[in-house]
Scaffold this motif. Structure first.
Motif, PDB file in Angstrom:
ATOM      1  N   LYS A   1      53.315 -30.187   4.655  1.00  0.00           N
ATOM      2  CA  LYS A   1      54.462 -30.954   5.244  1.00  0.00           C
ATOM      3  C   LYS A   1      54.185 -32.440   5.337  1.00  0.00           C
ATOM      4  CE  LYS A   1      56.541 -27.462   8.193  1.00  0.00           C
ATOM      5  NZ  LYS A   1      56.598 -26.898   9.456  1.00  0.00           N
ATOM      6  N   THR A   2      55.103 -33.309   4.985  1.00  0.00           N
ATOM      7  CA  THR A   2      54.705 -34.794   5.414  1.00  0.00           C
ATOM      8  C   THR A   2      54.854 -34.933   6.940  1.00  0.00           C
ATOM      9  OG1 THR A   2      57.080 -34.976   5.161  1.00  0.00           O
ATOM     10  CG2 THR A   2      55.742 -35.380   3.127  1.00  0.00           C
ATOM     11  N   LEU A   3      54.066 -35.954   7.319  1.00  0.00           N
ATOM     12  CA  LEU A   3      54.209 -36.516   8.662  1.00  0.00           C
ATOM     13  C   LEU A   3      54.926 -38.061   8.913  1.00  0.00           C
ATOM     14  CD1 LEU A   3      52.965 -36.204  11.730  1.00  0.00           C
ATOM     15  CD2 LEU A   3      50.786 -37.420  10.879  1.00  0.00           C
ATOM     16  N   LEU A   4      55.846 -37.551   9.836  1.00  0.00           N
ATOM     17  CA  LEU A   4      56.719 -38.905  10.085  1.00  0.00           C
ATOM     18  C   LEU A   4      56.140 -39.401  11.659  1.00  0.00           C
ATOM     19  CD1 LEU A   4      58.834 -40.965   9.722  1.00  0.00           C
ATOM     20  CD2 LEU A   4      60.357 -39.371  10.788  1.00  0.00           C
ATOM     21  N   ARG A   5      55.836 -40.498  11.659  1.00  0.00           N
ATOM     22  CA  ARG A   5      55.495 -41.050  13.238  1.00  0.00           C
ATOM     23  C   ARG A   5      56.673 -42.033  13.494  1.00  0.00           C
ATOM     24  NH1 ARG A   5      50.013 -41.388  14.695  1.00  0.00           N
ATOM     25  NH2 ARG A   5      48.574 -40.269  13.348  1.00  0.00           N
ATOM     26  N   PHE A   6      57.149 -41.812  14.672  1.00  0.00           N
ATOM     27  CA  PHE A   6      58.334 -42.781  14.847  1.00  0.00           C
ATOM     28  C   PHE A   6      58.252 -42.980  16.511  1.00  0.00           C
ATOM     29  CE2 PHE A   6      60.190 -38.466  15.653  1.00  0.00           C
ATOM     30  CZ  PHE A   6      61.028 -38.497  16.898  1.00  0.00           C
ATOM     31  N   LEU A   7      58.920 -43.916  17.230  1.00  0.00           N
ATOM     32  CA  LEU A   7      58.811 -44.120  18.379  1.00  0.00           C
ATOM     33  C   LEU A   7      60.404 -44.096  18.957  1.00  0.00           C
ATOM     34  CD1 LEU A   7      58.352 -47.851  19.494  1.00  0.00           C
ATOM     35  CD2 LEU A   7      58.609 -47.110  17.256  1.00  0.00           C
ATOM     36  N   THR A   8      60.455 -43.923  20.151  1.00  0.00           N
ATOM     37  CA  THR A   8      61.810 -44.108  20.953  1.00  0.00           C
ATOM     38  C   THR A   8      61.574 -45.637  21.649  1.00  0.00           C
ATOM     39  OG1 THR A   8      61.446 -42.735  22.748  1.00  0.00           O
ATOM     40  CG2 THR A   8      62.476 -41.744  20.906  1.00  0.00           C
ATOM     41  N   CYS A   9      62.659 -46.420  21.583  1.00  0.00           N
ATOM     42  CA  CYS A   9      62.535 -47.687  22.319  1.00  0.00           C
ATOM     43  C   CYS A   9      63.823 -48.281  22.924  1.00  0.00           C
ATOM     44  CB  CYS A   9      61.658 -48.621  21.731  1.00  0.00           C
ATOM     45  SG  CYS A   9      62.882 -49.120  19.955  1.00  0.00           S
ATOM     46  N   GLY A  10      64.040 -49.129  23.496  1.00  0.00           N
ATOM     47  CA  GLY A  10      65.368 -49.624  24.046  1.00  0.00           C
ATOM     48  C   GLY A  10      65.236 -50.072  25.338  1.00  0.00           C
TER      49      GLY A  10
ATOM     50  N   THR B   1      59.275 -29.067  12.361  1.00  0.00           N
ATOM     51  CA  THR B   1      60.612 -28.304  11.808  1.00  0.00           C
ATOM     52  C   THR B   1      60.064 -27.805  10.673  1.00  0.00           C
ATOM     53  OG1 THR B   1      61.643 -30.123  10.608  1.00  0.00           O
ATOM     54  CG2 THR B   1      62.014 -29.887  12.813  1.00  0.00           C
ATOM     55  N   PRO B   2      60.821 -26.670  10.224  1.00  0.00           N
ATOM     56  CA  PRO B   2      60.746 -26.124   8.618  1.00  0.00           C
ATOM     57  C   PRO B   2      60.303 -27.427   7.546  1.00  0.00           C
ATOM     58  CG  PRO B   2      62.286 -25.020   9.757  1.00  0.00           C
ATOM     59  CD  PRO B   2      62.031 -26.145  10.562  1.00  0.00           C
ATOM     60  N   LYS B   3      60.974 -28.490   7.995  1.00  0.00           N
ATOM     61  CA  LYS B   3      60.694 -29.471   6.488  1.00  0.00           C
ATOM     62  C   LYS B   3      59.521 -30.605   6.883  1.00  0.00           C
ATOM     63  CE  LYS B   3      65.459 -29.453   4.949  1.00  0.00           C
ATOM     64  NZ  LYS B   3      66.588 -29.975   4.731  1.00  0.00           N
ATOM     65  N   ARG B   4      59.247 -30.645   8.229  1.00  0.00           N
ATOM     66  CA  ARG B   4      58.430 -32.063   8.515  1.00  0.00           C
ATOM     67  C   ARG B   4      57.743 -31.650   9.717  1.00  0.00           C
ATOM     68  NH1 ARG B   4      61.093 -37.850   6.864  1.00  0.00           N
ATOM     69  NH2 ARG B   4      59.312 -38.120   5.186  1.00  0.00           N
ATOM     70  N   LYS B   5      56.371 -32.441   9.808  1.00  0.00           N
ATOM     71  CA  LYS B   5      55.762 -32.568  11.011  1.00  0.00           C
ATOM     72  C   LYS B   5      56.146 -33.924  11.494  1.00  0.00           C
ATOM     73  CE  LYS B   5      51.939 -31.982   8.864  1.00  0.00           C
ATOM     74  NZ  LYS B   5      50.554 -31.715   8.627  1.00  0.00           N
ATOM     75  N   PHE B   6      55.996 -34.330  13.042  1.00  0.00           N
ATOM     76  CA  PHE B   6      56.417 -35.487  13.804  1.00  0.00           C
ATOM     77  C   PHE B   6      55.370 -35.687  14.595  1.00  0.00           C
ATOM     78  CE2 PHE B   6      60.315 -33.072  12.173  1.00  0.00           C
ATOM     79  CZ  PHE B   6      60.921 -34.449  11.319  1.00  0.00           C
ATOM     80  N   ILE B   7      55.147 -37.018  14.926  1.00  0.00           N
ATOM     81  CA  ILE B   7      54.370 -37.633  16.019  1.00  0.00           C
ATOM     82  C   ILE B   7      55.251 -38.717  16.531  1.00  0.00           C
ATOM     83  CG2 ILE B   7      52.480 -38.788  17.058  1.00  0.00           C
ATOM     84  CD1 ILE B   7      50.756 -37.515  14.940  1.00  0.00           C
TER      85      ILE B   7
END
Length: 640
Positions: free
Chosen positions: A30-39, A109-115
């Motif tokens: 699985k690919t890994l996506l790093r994202f942040l929440t901001c605002g 999720t079944p498609k991707r990993k997330f941090i």
């Protein structure tokens, strides 16, 4: 022999092991996506992450039980479970209902990993948001559907752009509180897209959501029939990230030279970009020396090749000079090596960034003294306009030119986030005060070189039969600095020594006549004088500098410009009350009446030297006696 039951148990164990291996292999692919929440504050960032964890079944029953209890104590959602508490772990966060620190969470999720990084919305914690953005590939910018785009929304979007984030999700949260109004959603989209049109984003995808109730978070909601796009998690699963990163050239900052014996000399570090293989040609960035990779060593054994993110030790075919802070690179795409560059800077400290003040600049492997030589402009976060400024205050963003005391290896931040970024550290407090993203080297850095001279500082000093030095007299106005320096110079001159006095008032009639008395101008005042004093020391002179020089950072900067033993700090310690009583120029009287602004000791601070080389307490002593003490001190140590 195995019994039937034992054989069956063994088969079950082997099947379970096979299932585990299959699962791990699937997770690894699985690919890994790093994202942040901001605002802005209260836009629902923590609640959104809690919803993602809840809906992806990553909350255990015992955690859910604790969450229910905490929701009754700290929750802000009435009788419902407060999902924000999954992320807001600090007691202060729970009591205030806000995010302070950066919280990282993993889910898949079944498609991707997330941090995902949950970053604070309050303005005073903007530096924490920048920390979370520094490693993210995508930013989820939350906007309260009732409030629209706010100042902090703009600030976070600008910082995300500066930190290399190219993909934005505009999550219009609390859409349920405006009755799922499509027009409210579209107004916010128009406002935000108008603002970010000048920012370098590859994609901006707007999604109406309710983090509290789950609308359009993990599945498309029936309550927004007018919305035809994906759910948030659907978009995060499919967004294409990092295609441009895979083409980046090889960069290997050396973090450690490993030499356990005479037969092994390896260079340890983590590959920040690109890939390398045994036999590949590499170059030492600073020296330009070329060689080839002989071995790629890891804890688990040698590798034939390695790529970005892997920690390895490289053995080279030739005995080239490489030390910590160096960088091994591909010869076909060399990085910049320079001691001056332009950069975007995000300022974190309550004390402003001041051009002329010296800071420590730290990259992944190097640390060097640096000065902001020019603040080109400040970025207005409301309209992205470039505004003239003399300083950067807390949470402000600006474009600066920096000059370093030694060259470093770097790429532009746009080309490589790892080798194009740095932090600035206060030299006195050791606090991180700013983060920088390099734009480009300054052309003059490549055109200017040191010219070798045959007559040296040592030979000039020997001709004068003295050891060159700077005696830096610091103290309040009226403390007696200039008088003591003048008496000392008369004694040294009578003894045949070669001296010169740089006096604060005298220098302001010429070299520094364009400077006022603001904090920014005081910093520049001392920087110029320190550079002149250094040239005079190079000429072999004993230089007596008499300046208030109220800030520790500038006195430290002046000391660092000189060689070992060449800077002597003399603290002329006279109490404020005595200086005000003397008031030889009438300045204290005017300052205390409010007629004279930025006067040291009244409305501008004086930072007392912590460890001066000489501490002269003037009360009850004659100035002549203190001049004699200084002359004796210099003679005993071979200066004259």
């Amino acid at each position: 022999m195995l019994t039937a039951n034992a054989a069956a148990a063994l088969l079950d164990t082997e099947a379970e092991a096979a299932d585990i291996r299959t699962y791990l292999a699937t997770q690894e692919r699985k690919t890994l996506l790093r994202f942040l929440t901001c605002g802005s504050v209260d836009d629902g960032k923590s609640t959104l992450i809690g919803r993602l964890l809840y809906d992806t079944k990553l909350i255990f029953e015992d955690q859910l039980s604790v969450l229910e209890q905490d929701s009754k104590k700290h929750g802000t959602t009435g009788g419902d479970i407060d999902l924000a508490l999954l992320v807001d772990g600090l007691e202060a966060e729970r009591q205030q209902g806000i995010t302070i620190d950066v919280a990282y969470r993993f889910f898949s999720t079944p498609k991707r990993k997330f941090i995902v990084a949950d970053t604070p919305g309050h303005e005073q914690y903007t530096r924490n948001m920048a920390t979370g953005a520094s490693t993210a590939d995508l930013a989820v910018v939350l906007v309260d559907a009732r409030q629209g785009v706010l100042e902090q929304t703009r600030r976070h979007s600008i910082i995300a752009s500066l930190l290399g984030i190219r993909h934005i999700v505009l999550a219009v949260n609390k859409i349920d509180l405006v009755d799922f109004d499509q027009q409210a959603f579209e107004r916010i989209i128009a406002d935000y897209e108008s603002f970010v049109s000048d920012l370098d984003f590859s994609s901006v995808v707007a999604i109406p959501i309710s983090a509290r109730h789950g609308d359009n978070v993990t599945s498309v909601s029936e309550r927004t029939p007018w919305y035809a796009g994906p759910s948030l998690i659907g978009h995060l699963e499919n967004v294409e990230i990092g295609a441009e990163d895979r083409a980046r050239p090889f960069r290997f900052p050396v973090q450690y030279v490993n030499r356990p014996n005479l037969d092994f000399r390896g260079f340890a570090g983590t590959i920040t970009s690109g890939s390398i293989a045994v036999g590949s040609e590499v170059m030492v960035a600073k020296s330009g020396r070329r060689t080839r990779v002989k071995r790629i060593v890891t804890y688990d054994g040698d590798l034939a090749s390695a790529s970005e993110g892997q920690a390895v030790t490289l053995l080279l075919e030739d005995e080239v000079e490489v030390s910590r802070g160096e960088m091994l690179v591909t010869p076909e795409s060399r990085p910049n090596v320079a001691d001056q560059f332009a950069a975007n800077v995000v300022w974190f400290d309550e004390h402003p960034l001041l051009p002329g003040r010296m800071y420590l600049l730290r990259t992944e492997t190097e640390e060097v003294s640096a000065t902001v030589t020019h603040l080109k402009h400040r970025v207005n976060i409301n309209n992205f306009a470039h505004e003239a400024a003399k300083s950067l205050d807390l949470n402000e963003v600006g474009v600066c030119n920096l000059s370093l005391q030694a060259p470093i290896v770097f790429d532009s931040f746009k080309e490589n986030r790892s080798t194009g970024s740095f932090i600035l550290i206060d030299r006195v407090t050791n606090a991180t005060v700013g983060a920088g993203m390099i734009l480009h080297p300054l052309r003059r850095a490549a055109n200017i070189h040191w010219q070798a001279m045959d007559v040296t500082k040592a030979s000039r000093a020997a001709l004068k039969h003295q050891k060159p030095a700077v005696l830096w007299f610091t103290g309040l106005s009226g403390s007696g600095k200039s008088t003591i320096a003048n008496l000392l110079e008369k004694k040294l001159h009578a003894a045949g020594r070669h001296t010169y006095i740089l006096d604060g008032d005298n220098v302001r009639h010429g070299l520094n006549r364009d400077l006022g008395f603001t904090e920014e101008d005081r910093v520049e005042n001392i920087r110029r004088v320190a550079e002149v004093a250094r040239l005079m020391v190079d000429a072999g002179l004993i230089v007596l500098v008499s300046f208030i020089s109220p800030f520790q950072a500038e006195r430290r900067m002046a000391r660092d410009l000189m060689g070992d033993g060449e800077f002597i700090e003399v603290f002329v310690d006279t109490p404020f009350e005595e200086c005000a009583r003397r008031d030889p120029k009438g300045l204290y009287a005017r300052a205390l009446k409010g007629e004279l602004k930025n006067f040291t000791g009244v409305d501008s601070p004086y930072e007392i030297p912590e460890n001066p080389d000489l501490h002269l307490r003037t009360l009850g002593r004659s100035l002549e006696n203190m001049a004699d003490e200084l002359e004796s001190w210099l003679r005993e140590r071979g200066y004259c």
